[in-house]
Scaffold this active site. Structure first.
Site, short mmCIF file in Angstrom:
data_model
loop_
_atom_site.label_atom_id
_atom_site.label_comp_id
_atom_site.label_asym_id
_atom_site.label_seq_id
_atom_site.Cartn_x
_atom_site.Cartn_y
_atom_site.Cartn_z
N CYS A 8 0.84 -1.20 0.00
CA CYS A 8 0.00 0.00 0.00
C CYS A 8 0.88 1.25 0.00
O CYS A 8 0.60 2.22 -0.72
CB CYS A 8 -0.93 0.03 1.22
N ASP A 31 10.47 -5.93 -9.10
CA ASP A 31 10.79 -6.64 -7.86
C ASP A 31 12.21 -6.26 -7.40
O ASP A 31 13.14 -6.19 -8.20
CB ASP A 31 10.69 -8.15 -8.08
N ASN A 91 1.47 -16.01 -5.53
CA ASN A 91 1.64 -16.81 -4.32
C ASN A 91 0.55 -16.42 -3.32
O ASN A 91 0.24 -15.24 -3.15
CB ASN A 91 3.02 -16.56 -3.72
N GLY A 97 3.56 -19.72 -0.22
CA GLY A 97 4.82 -18.98 -0.42
C GLY A 97 4.67 -17.47 -0.46
O GLY A 97 5.57 -16.77 -0.92
N HIS A 104 -0.51 -9.72 -5.03
CA HIS A 104 0.37 -9.24 -6.10
C HIS A 104 0.59 -10.35 -7.11
O HIS A 104 0.70 -11.52 -6.75
CB HIS A 104 1.69 -8.73 -5.55
P1 5GP Z 1 5.75 -13.11 -2.52
O1 5GP Z 1 6.76 -14.07 -1.99
O2 5GP Z 1 4.94 -12.48 -1.42
O3 5GP Z 1 4.91 -13.69 -3.63
O4 5GP Z 1 6.57 -11.98 -3.23
C1 5GP Z 1 6.97 -10.81 -2.61
C2 5GP Z 1 7.97 -10.15 -3.54
O5 5GP Z 1 8.12 -8.81 -3.15
C3 5GP Z 1 9.35 -10.81 -3.49
O6 5GP Z 1 9.71 -11.26 -4.79
C4 5GP Z 1 10.26 -9.68 -2.99
O7 5GP Z 1 11.52 -9.67 -3.63
C5 5GP Z 1 9.46 -8.43 -3.32
N1 5GP Z 1 9.68 -7.33 -2.41
C6 5GP Z 1 9.68 -7.37 -1.04
N2 5GP Z 1 9.89 -6.15 -0.52
C7 5GP Z 1 10.01 -5.31 -1.58
C8 5GP Z 1 10.25 -3.88 -1.68
O8 5GP Z 1 10.37 -3.15 -0.69
N3 5GP Z 1 10.33 -3.37 -2.94
C9 5GP Z 1 10.19 -4.14 -4.06
N4 5GP Z 1 10.30 -3.52 -5.24
N5 5GP Z 1 9.97 -5.47 -4.00
C10 5GP Z 1 9.88 -6.04 -2.77
ZN ZN Z 2 -1.86 -3.23 1.17
#
Ligand code: 5GP
Ligand code: ZN
Length: 122
Positions: A8, A31, A91, A97, A104
């Site tokens: 957010c 990412d 995920n 995961g 997202h």
């Molecule tokens: P999930 O594992 O929840 O599907 O993916 C979360 C993704 O968010 C991960 O690939 C991680 O690298 C990315 N991520 C986490 N924190 C940040 C951030 O502060 N900025 C960006 N650009 N990506 C983030």
């Molecule tokens: Zn949110």
């Protein structure tokens, strides 16, 4: 907006990110820890925890989110056509995961030389 949600805050611009696209409903950014040459995250601007929270009346915005993928993928370096392509990943939940509790969609693509399936036959 959920007060303590990282994504957010990114969607609002309160936390910086490398933006790839934005419209009224969605924010797309790179990412921070890319798993491939192209690794985008597409998020709805409104806070939705995960696909587990999705119901039938979310179909419209979810469909619009999916429909953004091909153009975003190609504009950001995914190879077009049958030999190219990309992965879409959402995920969901701890066992799924998911690390960030704001729904997202990952768009992952680009040439991946370490991927055995992509390597030429020996
Ligand atoms: P999930 O594992 O929840 O599907 O993916 C979360 C993704 O968010 C991960 O690939 C991680 O690298 C990315 N991520 C986490 N924190 C940040 C951030 O502060 N900025 C960006 N650009 N990506 C983030
Ligand atoms: Zn949110």
């Amino acid at each position: 907006m959920s007060d303590n949600c990282l994504f957010c805050k990114i969607a609002k611009g309160d936390i910086p990110s490398k933006k790839a696209y934005e419209d009224e409903d969605f924010f797309v950014f790179h990412d921070i820890n890319p798993a491939a040459p192209v690794h985008l995250l597409v998020i709805p601007k409104h806070h939705v925890v995960s696909m587990q929270a999705v119901q039938a009346d979310d179909a419209q915005w979810l469909g619009r989110m999916m429909a953004l993928a091909p153009k975003l993928a190609q504009e950001n370096g995914c190879t077009p056509g049958h030999e190219g392509g990309f992965r879409l990943v959402i995920n969901t939940g701890i066992e799924g995961g998911q690390e960030i509790d704001h729904l997202h969609m990952h768009i992952i693509g680009g040439p991946r030389p370490w991927d055995k399936r992509a390597a030429p036959a020996a």
